[in-house]
Scaffold this active site. Structure first.
Site, PDB file in Angstrom:
ATOM      1  N   GLY A  12      14.262  67.808 -49.539  1.00 56.28           N
ATOM      2  CA  GLY A  12      15.579  67.471 -50.083  1.00 56.28           C
ATOM      3  C   GLY A  12      16.448  66.780 -49.051  1.00 56.28           C
ATOM      4  O   GLY A  12      16.100  66.696 -47.864  1.00 56.28           O
ATOM      5  N   ASP A  13      17.577  66.225 -49.515  1.00 56.60           N
ATOM      6  CA  ASP A  13      18.558  65.555 -48.647  1.00 56.60           C
ATOM      7  C   ASP A  13      17.971  64.382 -47.875  1.00 56.60           C
ATOM      8  O   ASP A  13      18.394  64.077 -46.762  1.00 56.60           O
ATOM      9  CB  ASP A  13      19.177  66.568 -47.651  1.00 56.60           C
ATOM     10  CG  ASP A  13      19.907  67.679 -48.367  1.00 56.60           C
ATOM     11  OD1 ASP A  13      20.423  67.428 -49.470  1.00 56.60           O
ATOM     12  OD2 ASP A  13      19.954  68.799 -47.824  1.00 56.60           O
ATOM     13  N   ASN A  38      23.138  71.961 -57.653  1.00 54.47           N
ATOM     14  CA  ASN A  38      22.555  72.287 -56.344  1.00 54.47           C
ATOM     15  C   ASN A  38      22.377  70.997 -55.531  1.00 54.47           C
ATOM     16  O   ASN A  38      22.286  71.027 -54.314  1.00 54.47           O
ATOM     17  CB  ASN A  38      21.216  73.040 -56.477  1.00 54.47           C
ATOM     18  CG  ASN A  38      20.252  72.411 -57.469  1.00 54.47           C
ATOM     19  OD1 ASN A  38      20.608  71.523 -58.228  1.00 54.47           O
ATOM     20  ND2 ASN A  38      19.024  72.887 -57.480  1.00 54.47           N
ATOM     21  N   HIS A  41      24.283  64.424 -53.470  1.00 52.57           N
ATOM     22  CA  HIS A  41      23.764  63.075 -53.199  1.00 52.57           C
ATOM     23  C   HIS A  41      24.909  62.221 -52.667  1.00 52.57           C
ATOM     24  O   HIS A  41      25.827  61.871 -53.404  1.00 52.57           O
ATOM     25  CB  HIS A  41      23.163  62.467 -54.472  1.00 52.57           C
ATOM     26  CG  HIS A  41      21.919  63.172 -54.927  1.00 52.57           C
ATOM     27  ND1 HIS A  41      21.157  62.765 -55.982  1.00 52.57           N
ATOM     28  CD2 HIS A  41      21.288  64.269 -54.431  1.00 52.57           C
ATOM     29  CE1 HIS A  41      20.111  63.575 -56.126  1.00 52.57           C
ATOM     30  NE2 HIS A  41      20.183  64.504 -55.202  1.00 52.57           N
ATOM     31  N   ARG A 144      13.427  81.299 -73.125  1.00 50.70           N
ATOM     32  CA  ARG A 144      13.876  80.878 -74.451  1.00 50.70           C
ATOM     33  C   ARG A 144      15.134  81.583 -74.930  1.00 50.70           C
ATOM     34  O   ARG A 144      15.320  81.855 -76.104  1.00 50.70           O
ATOM     35  CB  ARG A 144      12.721  81.012 -75.464  1.00 50.70           C
ATOM     36  CG  ARG A 144      11.615  80.005 -75.155  1.00 50.70           C
ATOM     37  CD  ARG A 144      10.261  80.438 -75.550  1.00 50.70           C
ATOM     38  NE  ARG A 144       9.857  81.650 -74.861  1.00 50.70           N
ATOM     39  CZ  ARG A 144       8.740  82.293 -75.093  1.00 50.70           C
ATOM     40  NH1 ARG A 144       7.908  81.831 -76.005  1.00 50.70           N
ATOM     41  NH2 ARG A 144       8.431  83.384 -74.423  1.00 50.70           N
ATOM     42  N   LYS A 332      17.675  56.962 -42.333  1.00 51.05           N
ATOM     43  CA  LYS A 332      18.253  57.526 -41.113  1.00 51.05           C
ATOM     44  C   LYS A 332      17.476  57.189 -39.841  1.00 51.05           C
ATOM     45  O   LYS A 332      17.434  57.983 -38.896  1.00 51.05           O
ATOM     46  CB  LYS A 332      18.449  59.038 -41.267  1.00 51.05           C
ATOM     47  CG  LYS A 332      19.280  59.393 -42.508  1.00 51.05           C
ATOM     48  CD  LYS A 332      19.697  60.830 -42.583  1.00 51.05           C
ATOM     49  CE  LYS A 332      20.984  61.098 -41.831  1.00 51.05           C
ATOM     50  NZ  LYS A 332      21.631  62.357 -42.219  1.00 51.05           N
ATOM     51  N   ASP A 334      18.323  55.153 -37.690  1.00 48.68           N
ATOM     52  CA  ASP A 334      19.327  55.016 -36.616  1.00 48.68           C
ATOM     53  C   ASP A 334      19.588  56.328 -35.878  1.00 48.68           C
ATOM     54  O   ASP A 334      20.001  56.308 -34.716  1.00 48.68           O
ATOM     55  CB  ASP A 334      20.651  54.499 -37.202  1.00 48.68           C
ATOM     56  CG  ASP A 334      21.161  55.398 -38.318  1.00 48.68           C
ATOM     57  OD1 ASP A 334      20.464  55.507 -39.343  1.00 48.68           O
ATOM     58  OD2 ASP A 334      22.233  56.016 -38.148  1.00 48.68           O
TER      59      ASP A 334
HETATM   60  P1  GDP Z   1      20.202  63.228 -50.929  1.00 49.79           P
HETATM   61  O1  GDP Z   1      20.492  64.615 -51.382  1.00 49.79           O
HETATM   62  O2  GDP Z   1      18.738  62.946 -50.854  1.00 49.79           O
HETATM   63  O3  GDP Z   1      20.938  62.179 -51.703  1.00 49.79           O
HETATM   64  O4  GDP Z   1      20.742  63.128 -49.411  1.00 49.79           O
HETATM   65  P2  GDP Z   1      22.141  63.724 -48.857  1.00 49.79           P
HETATM   66  O5  GDP Z   1      23.241  62.843 -49.296  1.00 49.79           O
HETATM   67  O6  GDP Z   1      22.245  65.177 -49.144  1.00 49.79           O
HETATM   68  O7  GDP Z   1      21.893  63.634 -47.294  1.00 49.79           O
HETATM   69  C1  GDP Z   1      21.730  62.422 -46.651  1.00 49.79           C
HETATM   70  C2  GDP Z   1      22.828  62.296 -45.580  1.00 49.79           C
HETATM   71  O8  GDP Z   1      22.503  61.255 -44.686  1.00 49.79           O
HETATM   72  C3  GDP Z   1      24.190  61.915 -46.135  1.00 49.79           C
HETATM   73  O9  GDP Z   1      25.185  62.471 -45.313  1.00 49.79           O
HETATM   74  C4  GDP Z   1      24.184  60.391 -46.046  1.00 49.79           C
HETATM   75  O10 GDP Z   1      25.495  59.829 -45.982  1.00 49.79           O
HETATM   76  C5  GDP Z   1      23.454  60.201 -44.745  1.00 49.79           C
HETATM   77  N1  GDP Z   1      22.671  58.964 -44.659  1.00 49.79           N
HETATM   78  C6  GDP Z   1      21.888  58.385 -45.610  1.00 49.79           C
HETATM   79  N2  GDP Z   1      21.234  57.336 -45.098  1.00 49.79           N
HETATM   80  C7  GDP Z   1      21.597  57.243 -43.805  1.00 49.79           C
HETATM   81  C8  GDP Z   1      21.208  56.397 -42.735  1.00 49.79           C
HETATM   82  O11 GDP Z   1      20.405  55.491 -42.860  1.00 49.79           O
HETATM   83  N3  GDP Z   1      21.773  56.639 -41.513  1.00 49.79           N
HETATM   84  C9  GDP Z   1      22.667  57.635 -41.306  1.00 49.79           C
HETATM   85  N4  GDP Z   1      23.145  57.815 -40.077  1.00 49.79           N
HETATM   86  N5  GDP Z   1      23.054  58.470 -42.294  1.00 49.79           N
HETATM   87  C10 GDP Z   1      22.512  58.276 -43.518  1.00 49.79           C
HETATM   88  P1  IMO Z   2      19.444  67.402 -53.028  1.00 51.67           P
HETATM   89  O1  IMO Z   2      19.207  66.897 -54.422  1.00 51.67           O
HETATM   90  C1  IMO Z   2      18.455  70.449 -50.084  1.00 51.67           C
HETATM   91  C2  IMO Z   2      17.259  74.357 -51.694  1.00 51.67           C
HETATM   92  C3  IMO Z   2      18.085  75.578 -51.378  1.00 51.67           C
HETATM   93  C4  IMO Z   2      17.001  76.644 -51.428  1.00 51.67           C
HETATM   94  C5  IMO Z   2      16.119  76.188 -52.573  1.00 51.67           C
HETATM   95  C6  IMO Z   2      16.442  76.821 -53.914  1.00 51.67           C
HETATM   96  O2  IMO Z   2      20.793  67.105 -52.489  1.00 51.67           O
HETATM   97  O3  IMO Z   2      18.315  66.999 -52.135  1.00 51.67           O
HETATM   98  P2  IMO Z   2      18.382  76.485 -55.696  1.00 51.67           P
HETATM   99  O4  IMO Z   2      19.873  76.545 -55.568  1.00 51.67           O
HETATM  100  O5  IMO Z   2      17.863  75.175 -56.174  1.00 51.67           O
HETATM  101  O6  IMO Z   2      17.822  77.630 -56.495  1.00 51.67           O
HETATM  102  O7  IMO Z   2      17.834  76.699 -54.194  1.00 51.67           O
HETATM  103  O8  IMO Z   2      16.297  74.772 -52.659  1.00 51.67           O
HETATM  104  N1  IMO Z   2      18.023  73.223 -52.317  1.00 51.67           N
HETATM  105  C7  IMO Z   2      18.307  72.085 -51.677  1.00 51.67           C
HETATM  106  N2  IMO Z   2      18.076  71.705 -50.406  1.00 51.67           N
HETATM  107  N3  IMO Z   2      18.988  69.573 -50.974  1.00 51.67           N
HETATM  108  C8  IMO Z   2      19.159  69.920 -52.260  1.00 51.67           C
HETATM  109  O9  IMO Z   2      19.476  69.017 -53.203  1.00 51.67           O
HETATM  110  C9  IMO Z   2      18.880  71.249 -52.663  1.00 51.67           C
HETATM  111  N4  IMO Z   2      18.939  71.916 -53.840  1.00 51.67           N
HETATM  112  C10 IMO Z   2      18.410  73.129 -53.601  1.00 51.67           C
HETATM  113  O10 IMO Z   2      18.670  75.455 -50.099  1.00 51.67           O
HETATM  114  O11 IMO Z   2      16.220  76.583 -50.274  1.00 51.67           O
HETATM  115 MG    MG Z   3      21.529  66.296 -50.763  1.00 49.22          MG
END
Ligand code: GDP
Ligand code: IMO
Ligand code: MG
Length: 425
Positions: A12-13, A38, A41, A144, A332, A334
């Site tokens: 994730g993230d 949860n 983005h 269900r 990321k 960079d």
């Molecule tokens: P997602 O859940 O997959 O959409 O990702 P998140 O938004 O939770 O986490 C990605 C983080 O990295 C955010 O804070 C973005 O602003 C940051 N981010 C995304 N791409 C880049 C990048 O190329 N460089 C840097 N430095 N930050 C980035």
């Molecule tokens: P995005 O879409 C990172 C993780 C939680 C926990 C597990 C289960 O931004 O990538 P939940 O609340 O779904 O039952 O938690 O999944 N988790 C995430 N970790 N990014 C997320 O979303 C997450 N959504 C849930 O930390 O380990």
């Molecule tokens: Mg995220």
């Protein structure tokens, strides 16, 4: 026509939001296909900086339809707050549609997520959920006894169901958890009022998809979380309760799988995770700390510090295998600019034996990563826009990841803003 699924290749993230925001400029329909609030983005573009939880990251394209598919878990209050925030920033919401079949995260789901976690914590087995009610909502769906978003629009029907459901949940809440019961009347009035505001946005998302397919348009499917937290194929039980893979995309959006024309796996140039469970390349030393600080690795939804470590190619290959990545978007890069040496995990040792696959969780908990080390580039990459702009060592790092993961890397992000992307065509 194209149907592109954009899914997380790690825990994730990975930067799915920023990748979808960019790709959505050329899309006609964007669908969030699973998960709920949860998700966090992050999108940074000409409208500002946003942490989207439920609304698809294509919302900034005013001409595109943005849909929440049947596979999502929708908290109406959180969705409304997000809509208000976007509207204040001048973002148009008239083409936002929530599938009438999506499931509702009810107030008792969120309460139960907190109580379940507290109970697991006492036993030393917390999952570290986001406490957004996701697990309890999908549990009710599979059992269900869930409520679909379209059910919120019939007051009499809803009132009857809420009385039954709150009574059943109160037994759990009071008898098992010894906590305060919920008031059915209050639950009903809250969700009914929210549903009235959402009413114009609730509908049949299949109609929009069918029209787009018939007109040969471009569809994007936006995943939540990443493959290592997939309910079937992730680090069970440290997973979410839905499927963030390309298979989940077809099911959650309501499209035949054969219509998906490409699958973009989004992977960070290193690895992060929030929540409990095995994470083989986690670095609990100053290198991990540096990745967290330079990368700003704090949860977009919960603010929790993310666990950090080197790129785990075993995990990304697992994700590529499950979803059939046709390409990777590497984000990321960079963040690694100032590191003298960069590690890549190419395999694991399980009880001294080399393995190249993600094993069962109880085995993954005791693997040791096998690393190869590459020289860093120690130059800023933020202004690079084509591959040749990248320092030679950064190019070699990208090419090595490509080779080990056996997937072409077509996009490389070098900053959080929409434009900070190296496109390789
Ligand atoms: P997602 O859940 O997959 O959409 O990702 P998140 O938004 O939770 O986490 C990605 C983080 O990295 C955010 O804070 C973005 O602003 C940051 N981010 C995304 N791409 C880049 C990048 O190329 N460089 C840097 N430095 N930050 C980035
Ligand atoms: P995005 O879409 C990172 C993780 C939680 C926990 C597990 C289960 O931004 O990538 P939940 O609340 O779904 O039952 O938690 O999944 N988790 C995430 N970790 N990014 C997320 O979303 C997450 N959504 C849930 O930390 O380990
Ligand atoms: Mg995220």
């Amino acid at each position: 026509m194209s149907v592109k699924a954009v899914v997380g290749a790690q825990w994730g993230d990975e930067g799915k939001g920023r990748v979808v925001d960019l790709l959505a400029q050329e899309a006609d329909v964007i669908v969030r296909f699973q998960g709920g609030s949860n998700a966090g983005h992050t999108v940074i573009n000409e409208h500002g900086k946003f942490a989207l939880h439920l609304i698809p990251s294509g919302i900034f394209n005013p001409g595109a339809w943005n849909l929440l598919g049947a596979g999502t878990a929708v908290n109406p209050g959180e969705l409304l707050a997000e809509m208000d925030h976007l509207a204040e920033a001048g973002v148009k919401l008239d083409r936002l549609i929530i599938s009438e079949r999506a499931h509702v995260v009810m107030p008792y789901h969120q309460v139960l997520d907190g109580l379940d976690e507290a109970k697991r914590s006492k036993g030393g087995s917390a999952i570290g959920t986001t406490k957004k009610g996701i697990g309890p909502c999908y549990t009710d769906k599979a059992g269900r006894i869930g409520l679909q978003v379209g059910d919120l629009l019939d007051r009499d029907w809803l009132a009857k169901r809420v009385v039954e459901l709150v009574a059943a949940k109160n037994e759990l809440i009071t008898r098992i958890y010894e906590a305060e019961p919920m008031d059915a009347e209050q639950v009903l009035e809250t969700v009914w009022a929210q549903a009235q505001r959402l009413r114009p946005h609730i509908g049949d998302t299949l109609e929009v998809l069918d029209t787009a397919v018939a007109a040969d348009q471009h569809i994007l499917l936006e995943g939540q979380l990443g493959a290592l937290r997939d309910l079937d194929w992730g680090t069970y039980p440290y997973v979410t309760s839905s499927s963030p893979t390309a298979g989940g995309a077809a099911a959650g959006a309501g499209l035949p799988p054969y219509l998906i024309t490409s699958v973009v796996g989004v992977a960070k140039a290193y690895t992060t995770a929030v929540g409990a469970g095995p994470f083989p390349t986690e670095l609990e030393d100053e290198v991990g700390q540096r990745l967290r600080e330079v990368g700003g690795e704090y949860g977009a939804t919960t603010g929790r510090p993310r666990r950090c470590g080197w790129f785990d190619a075993v995990a990304v290959r697992h994700a590529a295998r499950l979803s059939g990545f046709t390409e990777l978007a590497l984000t990321k890069l960079d963040v690694l600019d100032d590191f003298g040496e960069i590690g890549i995990c190419t395999g694991y040792l399980l009880d001294g034996e080399p393995i190249s696959r993600v094993p069962l969780t109880r085995q993954l908990e005791r693997v040791t990563p096998v690393y190869e080390t590459m020289p860093g580039w120690q130059r800023p990459t933020v202004d690079c826009r084509v591959f040749a702009d990248l320092p030679a060592a950064a190019q070699r790092y990208v090419e090595r990841l490509e080779e080990i993961c056996a997937v072409p890397i077509r996009q490389i992000s070098v900053g959080a803003e929409r434009a900070a992307m190296v496109e390789r065509g």
